[in-house]
Each structure stands twice: as C-alpha cells, then as structure tokens.
Design a protein around this motif. Structure first.
Motif, short mmCIF file in Angstrom:
data_model
loop_
_atom_site.label_atom_id
_atom_site.label_comp_id
_atom_site.label_asym_id
_atom_site.label_seq_id
_atom_site.Cartn_x
_atom_site.Cartn_y
_atom_site.Cartn_z
N ALA A 129 13.86 -14.92 11.96
CA ALA A 129 13.03 -13.88 12.43
C ALA A 129 11.51 -14.56 12.60
CB ALA A 129 12.41 -13.12 10.92
N ALA A 130 11.29 -15.84 12.15
CA ALA A 130 10.29 -16.59 12.63
C ALA A 130 10.22 -17.08 14.30
CB ALA A 130 9.93 -17.77 11.60
N MET A 131 11.40 -17.41 14.65
CA MET A 131 11.62 -17.63 16.01
C MET A 131 11.41 -16.46 16.92
SD MET A 131 15.23 -20.05 15.49
CE MET A 131 15.67 -19.78 17.19
N LYS A 132 11.79 -15.28 16.54
CA LYS A 132 11.34 -14.14 17.37
C LYS A 132 10.05 -13.81 17.40
CE LYS A 132 15.55 -11.30 16.41
NZ LYS A 132 16.16 -12.36 16.16
N GLY A 133 9.14 -14.32 16.28
CA GLY A 133 7.70 -14.39 16.56
C GLY A 133 7.25 -15.40 17.33
N GLU A 134 7.66 -16.56 17.21
CA GLU A 134 7.29 -17.87 17.97
C GLU A 134 7.71 -17.39 19.58
OE1 GLU A 134 6.72 -22.19 18.06
OE2 GLU A 134 5.70 -20.37 18.05
N ALA A 135 8.55 -16.91 19.88
CA ALA A 135 8.81 -16.41 21.22
C ALA A 135 7.54 -15.70 21.86
CB ALA A 135 10.16 -15.90 21.33
N GLY A 176 6.32 -14.13 3.87
CA GLY A 176 5.28 -13.21 2.93
C GLY A 176 5.88 -11.88 2.99
N ILE A 177 6.63 -11.32 3.94
CA ILE A 177 7.27 -9.95 3.86
C ILE A 177 8.29 -10.16 3.04
CG2 ILE A 177 8.62 -8.30 5.03
CD1 ILE A 177 5.57 -7.92 5.66
N ASN A 178 9.11 -11.16 3.04
CA ASN A 178 10.29 -11.50 2.14
C ASN A 178 9.99 -11.53 0.69
OD1 ASN A 178 13.26 -12.09 2.23
ND2 ASN A 178 12.66 -14.08 1.46
N VAL A 217 0.59 -1.25 0.04
CA VAL A 217 0.05 0.01 0.17
C VAL A 217 0.83 1.32 0.00
CG1 VAL A 217 -2.05 -1.07 1.13
CG2 VAL A 217 -0.18 -0.12 2.58
N ALA A 218 0.37 2.30 -0.46
CA ALA A 218 1.07 3.52 -0.43
C ALA A 218 1.65 4.30 0.75
CB ALA A 218 0.32 4.49 -1.16
N GLU A 219 0.63 4.03 1.87
CA GLU A 219 0.94 4.49 2.95
C GLU A 219 2.18 3.81 4.00
OE1 GLU A 219 -1.03 5.59 7.58
OE2 GLU A 219 -2.28 4.93 5.95
N LYS A 220 3.33 4.07 4.26
CA LYS A 220 4.17 3.47 4.74
C LYS A 220 3.92 2.83 6.21
CE LYS A 220 8.07 5.89 2.46
NZ LYS A 220 9.37 6.31 2.73
N GLY A 221 4.66 1.73 6.53
CA GLY A 221 4.35 1.23 7.72
C GLY A 221 3.85 -0.08 7.64
N LEU A 222 3.79 -0.88 8.69
CA LEU A 222 3.29 -2.35 8.84
C LEU A 222 2.11 -2.45 9.85
CD1 LEU A 222 4.11 -5.37 8.20
CD2 LEU A 222 5.35 -5.53 10.37
N ARG A 223 1.27 -2.87 9.09
CA ARG A 223 -0.05 -3.04 9.67
C ARG A 223 -1.11 -4.36 9.46
NH1 ARG A 223 0.68 1.86 7.59
NH2 ARG A 223 -0.26 1.04 5.47
N VAL A 241 12.03 -9.37 9.99
CA VAL A 241 12.51 -9.33 8.58
C VAL A 241 12.86 -7.96 7.96
CG1 VAL A 241 11.72 -10.02 6.21
CG2 VAL A 241 11.21 -11.51 7.95
N LEU A 242 12.04 -6.91 8.39
CA LEU A 242 12.11 -5.66 8.02
C LEU A 242 13.36 -5.11 8.71
CD1 LEU A 242 8.54 -4.14 8.05
CD2 LEU A 242 9.94 -4.85 5.81
N ASP A 243 13.40 -5.31 9.96
CA ASP A 243 14.69 -4.85 10.56
C ASP A 243 15.80 -5.39 10.13
OD1 ASP A 243 13.05 -3.54 12.57
OD2 ASP A 243 13.05 -5.25 14.14
#
Length: 311
Positions: free
Chosen positions: A124-130, A107-109, A38-44, A69-71
């Motif tokens: 990155a997935a492990m950080k989410g799992e935590a 998906g982000i990748n 989308v045009a508006e920056k940021g993750l939502r 992933v973005l980081d």
C-alpha cells in the motif's frame, strides 16, 4: 483507538551501491500525522502543514496509500480524517513522500485494529510512493516502515530483508536548499551498464550487507562505493565532489547521494565522528553561498510508530 498521532521517519535510500534495493531509517527527522475516527463515512485529508500538497485523496501520496489499505481490508463503518504535518522537505532526497505513504498506511491500519502487519502494509505504501516518483519501489518505504536497514531482495513478490544497524553507526545528511525531483533524477540514468561495473557494484552490495551484519565498520566504508548511479547523478547536485571530499577527509566511513538527491549523506562510526563530519561538510558548503540544512542522526530501529493515542 479513536485518534492517534504518529511519527514517520526520514530515510536514506541506495546507500551508494544499493540502488533501489537498500535503505536505512533516520531517527532525528520525520513527519507527524494525525488519524481520527469520525461519524461521517469516507476518507478525508483535513489539514496539511509544512508543504503545499493536494487534499484530493487520489492525488496525495498519503491519500493513495491510505485508500490502498482500505481497498485491501474493506471499508469501515466510520469515517477517517487525516492531518499531515510535514517536517521533511519535499524533493530533499530523504524520503519525504515515503514518510507520508508509510505513515498513512500504518495509521489507517492502526485505527482498524492492525489487520495487517508492517510488512504487509508495504504494498500500500508503495502505491502512494508511485504518485511522487512514477513507479512503485520500496527502498525508502521499507526502512521508514520497519526501521534499521532494509534490503529489497525482489519485487515479484516483494521480499524485504531487515538488517540490524551496527550500534555505533550514525548518519550525517546535508540538504542543499534546491529541489530535485525523483523523476528528473531517474531521467539521467542509462538502461545498460558494463559487465565490469556490474561486478564491482555487486561486490560492494555484498560487502555492505556483510559489514552491517558483522558490525565491520571498515568493510562498510570500503563498500560505500557507487560506480553506476553516482557518476550520472552527481552533476545535478552543485559542488557534490567538494562536499563528498570534505566528508571523507574528516574521517567518515563513506559518503554519497541520498536517494535521488540533492541531499548528500555520510555514515560515521560514533557520535563524535558524526559531529566532526557535519562540521566539515557545513564548512565546505558555506563557501558555495547555497543555503542548506544539516542533520546528525542515529539509526532509527523502530520505524513508523505511534506517539499518542486516544481510546
């Protein structure tokens, strides 16, 4: 791609003897997620169905994995919206949080043009799992991301070994309609084990890996034994012994607790045996009066994948 829809499969972790190091990907069950530029920056996160989960990025498993992933690769010059459609019940023991985390990282990748490989996405997935389990571990996110069986040889650094699934191997998973949180299941574990138990467990892990690699189904069955974790956790699952006994007596190669539970899995050689085992497990649990779901699944050899995309 400007938009994509993906499938993030369920998984079975531990496989009895391989606590926190072995997992397998399931073909029949999984979440769906949609990612949109989308045009508006940021993750939502804009939509969640199938579960009551937070929309805040830093409190949602998928949000944390996506942001990781973005980081790693840098913020894009566009915004990203995520829809999460949960098909795997939370707290079921078949990798619900891992599907969200792995799917989000993948998906982000993909929207960013694949700067990272699937293996590189695991951190990155492990950080989410935590967020869900309280610690970073890869025994569910690795098979979900990569497919087949995976062995976590070590975490410093993360070293994942992929193991091709034997051609005729099927899984049966029965999920009692109770919720058992991973953190609660970890709370009953003991920090130390006896040397005798350790030797038995190491032998079974080696036997399971060897059986998978050589497609020796008898060896797989003999190795699906857990003398460390199952004795401590089985009391958290109503009628576990009766359910496991029904699976084994039906001809399953082996059976045990899926992940942290409460789901109970069985591995079988061939679809006809899997159907026979599913029937036996269902009949055993019907007598308990506890509602349940049951799944028969081939082993998924691909892992997280795109279903549809828009250029």
């Amino acid at each position: 791609m400007t938009e994509l829809k993906l499938f993030a499969p369920a998984s079975i972790a531990n496989l009895n003897c391989g606590f926190d190091v072995i997992g397998v990907c399931l073909q029949a069950i999984g979440d769906e997620m949609i990612f949109r530029k989308v045009a508006e920056k940021g993750l939502r996160i804009t939509k969640i169905t199938g579960a009551t989960l937070p929309f805040e990025i830093d409190k949602n498993v998928a949000g944390v994995a996506a942001q990781a992933v973005l980081d790693e690769v840098g913020e894009p010059d566009f915004g990203i919206e995520i829809e999460i459609h949960k098909k795997i019940r939370a707290g079921s023991g078949i990798g619900s949080s891992s599907a969200s985390a792995s799917g989000a990282a993948f998906g982000i990748n993909a929207l960013l043009g694949y700067p990272l490989s699937k293996k590189e996405l695991l951190n990155a997935a492990m950080k989410g799992e935590a967020i869900a389990s309280g610690c970073e571990h890869a025994d569910n996110v690795a098979p979900c991301m990569l497919g087949n069986f995976t062995l976590i040889r070590g975490y410093g650094p993360l070293d994942v070994v992929e193991i091709q699934a034997p051609n005729e191997l099927f899984a049966v998973v029965l999920h009692p309609q109770i919720e058992l949180k991973t953190a609660d299941a970890r709370a009953v574990l003991e920090p130390n084990i006896s040397l005798k138990s350790a030797i038995t467990q190491w032998g079974n892990v080696g036997g399971l890996v060897a059986g998978l690699c050589t497609q020796d189904y008898a060896l797989i069955g003999r190795s699906l034994q857990d003398v460390v974790i199952e004795p401590l956790r089985k009391g958290l699952i109503p009628f576990f012994d009766e359910l496991k006994s029904a699976a084994l007596h039906s001809g399953a190669l082996g059976a045990g607790i899926s992940g942290a539970g409460p789901s109970v899995f069985a591995l079988c050689k061939g679809i006809s045996q899997a159907e026979k085992t599913a029937f036996a497990m269902s009949q055993a649990y019907l007598e308990t009066g506890i509602a349940f779901d049951i799944h028969i699944s081939a082993i998924d050899t691909e892992g997280v994948r795109i279903l549809e995309s828009i250029a």
